[in-house]
Write a protein that holds these residues in place. Structure first.
Motif, PDB file in Angstrom:
ATOM      1  N   LEU A  54      42.563  -9.393  46.688  1.00  0.00           N
ATOM      2  CA  LEU A  54      42.637  -7.984  47.033  1.00  0.00           C
ATOM      3  C   LEU A  54      42.943  -7.795  48.519  1.00  0.00           C
ATOM      4  N   ASP A  55      42.301  -8.598  49.361  1.00  0.00           N
ATOM      5  CA  ASP A  55      42.522  -8.474  50.799  1.00  0.00           C
ATOM      6  C   ASP A  55      43.945  -8.864  51.185  1.00  0.00           C
ATOM      7  N   ARG A  56      44.417  -9.953  50.595  1.00  0.00           N
ATOM      8  CA  ARG A  56      45.772 -10.402  50.919  1.00  0.00           C
ATOM      9  C   ARG A  56      46.808  -9.400  50.426  1.00  0.00           C
ATOM     10  N   ARG A  57      46.600  -8.894  49.231  1.00  0.00           N
ATOM     11  CA  ARG A  57      47.542  -7.907  48.705  1.00  0.00           C
ATOM     12  C   ARG A  57      47.525  -6.641  49.563  1.00  0.00           C
ATOM     13  N   ALA A  58      46.353  -6.263  50.033  1.00  0.00           N
ATOM     14  CA  ALA A  58      46.256  -5.071  50.877  1.00  0.00           C
ATOM     15  C   ALA A  58      46.999  -5.255  52.194  1.00  0.00           C
ATOM     16  N   SER A  59      46.867  -6.443  52.783  1.00  0.00           N
ATOM     17  CA  SER A  59      47.545  -6.679  54.071  1.00  0.00           C
ATOM     18  C   SER A  59      49.057  -6.742  53.889  1.00  0.00           C
ATOM     19  N   GLU A  60      49.520  -7.364  52.796  1.00  0.00           N
ATOM     20  CA  GLU A  60      50.961  -7.419  52.540  1.00  0.00           C
ATOM     21  C   GLU A  60      51.517  -6.038  52.195  1.00  0.00           C
ATOM     22  N   THR A  61      50.731  -5.249  51.445  1.00  0.00           N
ATOM     23  CA  THR A  61      51.146  -3.883  51.117  1.00  0.00           C
ATOM     24  C   THR A  61      51.245  -3.048  52.380  1.00  0.00           C
ATOM     25  N   TRP A  62      50.305  -3.266  53.308  1.00  0.00           N
ATOM     26  CA  TRP A  62      50.337  -2.517  54.570  1.00  0.00           C
ATOM     27  C   TRP A  62      51.619  -2.832  55.335  1.00  0.00           C
ATOM     28  N   LEU A  63      51.995  -4.105  55.390  1.00  0.00           N
ATOM     29  CA  LEU A  63      53.225  -4.477  56.086  1.00  0.00           C
ATOM     30  C   LEU A  63      54.459  -3.900  55.383  1.00  0.00           C
ATOM     31  N   ALA A  64      54.475  -3.966  54.060  1.00  0.00           N
ATOM     32  CA  ALA A  64      55.602  -3.409  53.320  1.00  0.00           C
ATOM     33  C   ALA A  64      55.736  -1.915  53.576  1.00  0.00           C
ATOM     34  N   THR A  65      54.595  -1.251  53.765  1.00  0.00           N
ATOM     35  CA  THR A  65      54.602   0.199  53.994  1.00  0.00           C
ATOM     36  C   THR A  65      54.968   0.546  55.422  1.00  0.00           C
ATOM     37  N   HIS A  66      54.244  -0.043  56.383  1.00  0.00           N
ATOM     38  CA  HIS A  66      54.353   0.387  57.770  1.00  0.00           C
ATOM     39  C   HIS A  66      55.506  -0.275  58.521  1.00  0.00           C
ATOM     40  N   MET A  67      55.998  -1.385  58.038  1.00  0.00           N
ATOM     41  CA  MET A  67      57.140  -2.016  58.684  1.00  0.00           C
ATOM     42  C   MET A  67      58.425  -1.754  57.899  1.00  0.00           C
ATOM     43  N   VAL A  68      58.455  -2.175  56.634  1.00  0.00           N
ATOM     44  CA  VAL A  68      59.713  -2.120  55.886  1.00  0.00           C
ATOM     45  C   VAL A  68      60.014  -0.708  55.388  1.00  0.00           C
ATOM     46  N   GLN A  69      59.060  -0.118  54.667  1.00  0.00           N
ATOM     47  CA  GLN A  69      59.309   1.226  54.134  1.00  0.00           C
ATOM     48  C   GLN A  69      59.584   2.231  55.255  1.00  0.00           C
ATOM     49  N   TYR A  70      58.802   2.153  56.326  1.00  0.00           N
ATOM     50  CA  TYR A  70      58.995   3.111  57.413  1.00  0.00           C
ATOM     51  C   TYR A  70      60.380   2.962  58.038  1.00  0.00           C
ATOM     52  N   LEU A  71      60.822   1.729  58.253  1.00  0.00           N
ATOM     53  CA  LEU A  71      62.162   1.515  58.799  1.00  0.00           C
ATOM     54  C   LEU A  71      63.228   2.081  57.871  1.00  0.00           C
ATOM     55  N   LEU A  72      63.114   1.802  56.573  1.00  0.00           N
ATOM     56  CA  LEU A  72      64.113   2.298  55.625  1.00  0.00           C
ATOM     57  C   LEU A  72      64.122   3.823  55.604  1.00  0.00           C
ATOM     58  N   GLN A  73      62.948   4.433  55.630  1.00  0.00           N
ATOM     59  CA  GLN A  73      62.883   5.891  55.620  1.00  0.00           C
ATOM     60  C   GLN A  73      63.546   6.497  56.863  1.00  0.00           C
ATOM     61  N   GLU A  74      63.252   5.904  58.014  1.00  0.00           N
ATOM     62  CA  GLU A  74      63.815   6.443  59.251  1.00  0.00           C
ATOM     63  C   GLU A  74      65.333   6.273  59.303  1.00  0.00           C
ATOM     64  N   LEU A  75      65.828   5.127  58.837  1.00  0.00           N
ATOM     65  CA  LEU A  75      67.276   4.934  58.777  1.00  0.00           C
ATOM     66  C   LEU A  75      67.919   5.906  57.796  1.00  0.00           C
ATOM     67  N   ASP A  76      67.258   6.137  56.685  1.00  0.00           N
ATOM     68  CA  ASP A  76      67.813   7.010  55.661  1.00  0.00           C
ATOM     69  C   ASP A  76      67.807   8.469  56.090  1.00  0.00           C
ATOM     70  N   ALA A  77      66.944   8.819  57.035  1.00  0.00           N
ATOM     71  CA  ALA A  77      66.833  10.208  57.473  1.00  0.00           C
ATOM     72  C   ALA A  77      67.866  10.577  58.530  1.00  0.00           C
ATOM     73  N   ARG A  78      68.577   9.590  59.071  1.00  0.00           N
ATOM     74  CA  ARG A  78      69.542   9.846  60.133  1.00  0.00           C
ATOM     75  C   ARG A  78      70.958   9.829  59.580  1.00  0.00           C
TER      76      ARG A  78
END
Length: 430
Positions: free
Chosen positions: A323-347
């Motif tokens: 659970l802890d490992r999945r939470a940390s990987e999910t956090w990275l997928a959200t705050h690093m990858v998803q956020y970058l994709l969202q910001e690129l897609d918004a421009r």
């Protein structure tokens, strides 16, 4: 080559803009052709068990489901714009704790994980071919030693990433030659970048087509927003020769805000045409200096990323460790990858599409499953018109280095091998 923006290039790019902002010159050219861009992302440690991310049997292919599994779920909104490659093999020696070989496709020096890369990395190679400087950013990549650097200019030439959004801001958009005391005084007086360029922009508007003006204004508003955020809590330096980091930018507590700030800067330099190549690594190898104790950012696990999360997950398996490992990987997928994709897609890019449509994002982990060479996962996003997306593909035994020439080819530099030909088997389909 310096890891900082080449002064001659910024002057050349800014020739049409009296104040020296490179992106204003881009509009004067009235060039409606979009440029391809690429951004590389690195996560520390290894992938999770195959069942957490695999969507087909080994050697098989499958369309990506609408809802992606496990820690990849935050990327589900972009499933039709993702290409996921599984079961890859890292063939360079010293496969564990060795980010130096991820982007070079070669062994490290002296067959030692504690030595630097033995060749140029793909990000720097592409930047040189395009005659730009790569934006090389990193979150808490301390200390300065080989396992904290994955970008390389050549043999034993690691590239130190910029770890402070404030340093990146002043490098690309601020005053290069003002001493820190004067700069702080200017910041204290709240003299914003937009105020400084308003007069020049008024004179510059006659050179800009009417349909381009909203895009100019959008860029300026984004720059002002970033500057305002930095003014709130980060001390600044504008010495490009020997930067001093913000007061708290490399503290563990500041990791979420630092990561967001660096991504904001990455998107901005891409949108402004300052560069077309970037990389962002989260931590050094293992990232044992970091703990995801960031309740304000949605996670609070008092264990370090290396021994407390990655090793515990593999060596002391339990429901809580998973659970802890999945939470940390999910956090990275959200705050690093998803956020970058969202910001690129918004421009909006010059062709009316989004920046993400014209940008390839490549997300890699430092190593394969269980700190080994096998079981690597690579996620590629964006490039709607020139990438074959929406699929999971399994390539057991194929080298992760075979992804590198595929990326280069998609960026317009056709090749079958990048790096050491003895550990390459040809480029992967992308």
């Amino acid at each position: 080559m310096s890891r900082f923006l080449n002064r001659r290039r910024i002057i050349k790019a800014a020739a049409a803009a009296p104040l020296g902002l490179p992106f204003l010159a881009q509009f004067a050219k009235a060039d409606e052709r979009p440029h391809k861009r690429v951004i590389f992302l690195m996560s520390p440690n290894d992938c999770m068990h195959r069942e957490e991310w695999a969507m087909a049997e080994q050697g098989g292919n499958a369309s990506l489901p609408r809802e992606l599994p496990s820690y990849l779920a935050p990327l589900s909104a972009f499933a039709d714009r993702l290409a996921v490659f599984g079961d890859l093999h890292k063939k360079a020696h010293n496969r564990s704790h060795c980010p130096q070989s991820l982007l070079t496709g070669t062994h490290t020096l002296n067959q030692n994980a504690d030595t630097n890369a033995s060749s140029i990395s793909l990000d720097q190679f592409l930047a040189q071919e395009m005659d730009v400087d790569a934006a090389t950013f990193g979150v808490r990549c301390l200390p300065n030693q080989p396992d904290a650097r994955w970008s390389s200019l050549g043999v034993d030439q690691p590239v130190d990433p910029i770890m402070d959004p404030a340093v990146a801001f002043d490098l690309y958009f601020g005053d290069h030659d003002i001493d820190p005391v004067t700069l702080e005084a200017k910041r204290a007086r709240k003299k914003s970048l937009l105020d400084r360029v308003s007069g020049d922009l008024t004179r510059f508007q006659s050179q800009v087509a009417a349909h381009q003006r909203p895009r100019v204004e959008a860029h300026l508003e984004a720059v002002r927003k970033i500057e305002a955020e930095l003014d709130e809590g980060i001390m600044l330096s504008c010495d490009p020769g020997s930067p001093t980091f913000g007061k708290h930018a490399t503290d563990n507590a500041s990791v979420p805000s630092t990561l967001k700030g660096l991504i904001d800067m990455m998107v901005q330099v891409m949108a402004c045409g300052i560069t077309r190549v970037g990389s962002l690594q989260f931590g050094r190898s293992g990232a044992e200096e970091m703990r995801p104790t960031w309740p304000e950012a949605g996670i609070d696990i008092d264990r370090d990323f290396h021994f407390g999360l990655a090793h515990r997950y593999w060596d002391e398996p339990s429901e809580q460790a998973t659970l802890d490992r999945r939470a940390s990987e999910t956090w990275l997928a959200t705050h690093m990858v998803q956020y970058l994709l969202q910001e690129l897609d918004a421009r909006v890019d010059v062709d009316g599409k989004s920046l993400l449509d014209n940008t390839m994002v490549v997300w890699l982990h430092e190593m394969g499953s269980h700190h080994n060479a096998e079981g690597h996962l690579a996620v590629v996003a964006g490039g709607s018109d020139w990438l074959d997306t929406g699929m999971f593909r399994s390539f057991p035994g194929r080298g992760i280095n075979d992804l590198l020439p595929a990326v280069a080819t998609k960026m317009g530099f056709a090749m079958d091998v990048f790096g050491d030909p003895e550990i390459a088997t040809g480029r992967l389909p992308l």
